[in-house]
Enzyme design. Structure first.
Site, PDB file in Angstrom:
ATOM      1  N   GLU A   6      42.676  -7.431  -8.422  1.00 50.78           N
ATOM      2  CA  GLU A   6      41.593  -7.372  -7.053  1.00 50.78           C
ATOM      3  C   GLU A   6      42.358  -7.538  -5.768  1.00 50.78           C
ATOM      4  O   GLU A   6      42.592  -8.708  -5.716  1.00 50.78           O
ATOM      5  CB  GLU A   6      40.138  -7.831  -7.314  1.00 50.78           C
ATOM      6  CG  GLU A   6      39.625  -7.473  -8.947  1.00 50.78           C
ATOM      7  CD  GLU A   6      39.540  -6.043  -8.788  1.00 50.78           C
ATOM      8  OE1 GLU A   6      39.271  -5.251  -7.842  1.00 50.78           O
ATOM      9  OE2 GLU A   6      38.880  -5.574  -9.938  1.00 50.78           O
ATOM     10  N   CYS A  21      31.582 -10.801 -10.923  1.00 48.12           N
ATOM     11  CA  CYS A  21      33.091 -11.032 -10.425  1.00 48.12           C
ATOM     12  C   CYS A  21      33.102 -10.785  -9.119  1.00 48.12           C
ATOM     13  O   CYS A  21      33.855 -11.665  -8.353  1.00 48.12           O
ATOM     14  CB  CYS A  21      33.875  -9.996 -11.277  1.00 48.12           C
ATOM     15  SG  CYS A  21      33.811 -10.177 -13.236  1.00 48.12           S
ATOM     16  N   HIS A  23      40.937  -8.688 -13.183  1.00 51.19           N
ATOM     17  CA  HIS A  23      39.863  -8.186 -14.287  1.00 51.19           C
ATOM     18  C   HIS A  23      40.683  -7.841 -15.523  1.00 51.19           C
ATOM     19  O   HIS A  23      41.922  -7.165 -15.427  1.00 51.19           O
ATOM     20  CB  HIS A  23      39.166  -6.811 -13.812  1.00 51.19           C
ATOM     21  CG  HIS A  23      37.975  -7.265 -13.268  1.00 51.19           C
ATOM     22  ND1 HIS A  23      37.387  -6.868 -11.905  1.00 51.19           N
ATOM     23  CD2 HIS A  23      36.750  -7.775 -13.788  1.00 51.19           C
ATOM     24  CE1 HIS A  23      36.326  -7.246 -11.953  1.00 51.19           C
ATOM     25  NE2 HIS A  23      35.764  -7.762 -12.890  1.00 51.19           N
TER      26      HIS A  23
END
Length: 135
Positions: free
Chosen positions: A16, A80, A99
């Site tokens: 991410e 998250c 992730h």
């Protein structure tokens, strides 16, 4: 700070790049949700990690692992993403989030562990290169 979270829909290990501040409307497992639907009231809409996730992905891909690696700019507006944004906010961009799919769907714990080790090593090498260029 390196955060790792499980995504029930992921088929790839996803790096991410940024966290979002607004759009938190889904209740968590404790049936809670921020009343303002944002992480930090008055905070920037999006915060980016100082770590170049595309470079990390490319470095790890070069190791020839039998798994998919992806880069994303949307961690999902759930726990998250909330955690990532808040960590980025407090650390001034010195945080990351990865992730992973659930174990054995499709990758084994051993393969995921090895991939995460290579990912963290690539992040550390990138930070070492930045620090050396500042000297």
């Amino acid at each position: 700070m390196v955060h790792v979270g499980v995504s029930g829909v992921a088929q790839a290990v996803t790096l991410e790049q940024c966290g979002k501040n607004v759009g938190y409307v889904v209740l968590d497992n404790a049936r809670c949700c921020p009343g303002s639907h944002c992480c930090v009231e008055g905070g920037p809409e999006c915060l980016h990690s100082r770590v170049n996730m595309e470079a990390v992905r490319d470095k790890v891909r070069a190791q020839g692992l039998e798994l998919q690696l992806a880069v994303s700019d949307d961690a999902g507006r759930y726990l998250c993403d909330y955690t990532y944004y808040y960590s980025l906010y407090l650390s001034h961009g010195k945080a990351t989030f990865v992730h992973v799919p659930p174990l054995d769907k499709p990758y084994s714990a051993e393969l995921l562990g090895h991939a995460l080790k290579l990912i963290v090593q690539a992040m550390l090498e990138q930070l070492d290169n930045v620090q050396e260029s500042c000297l």
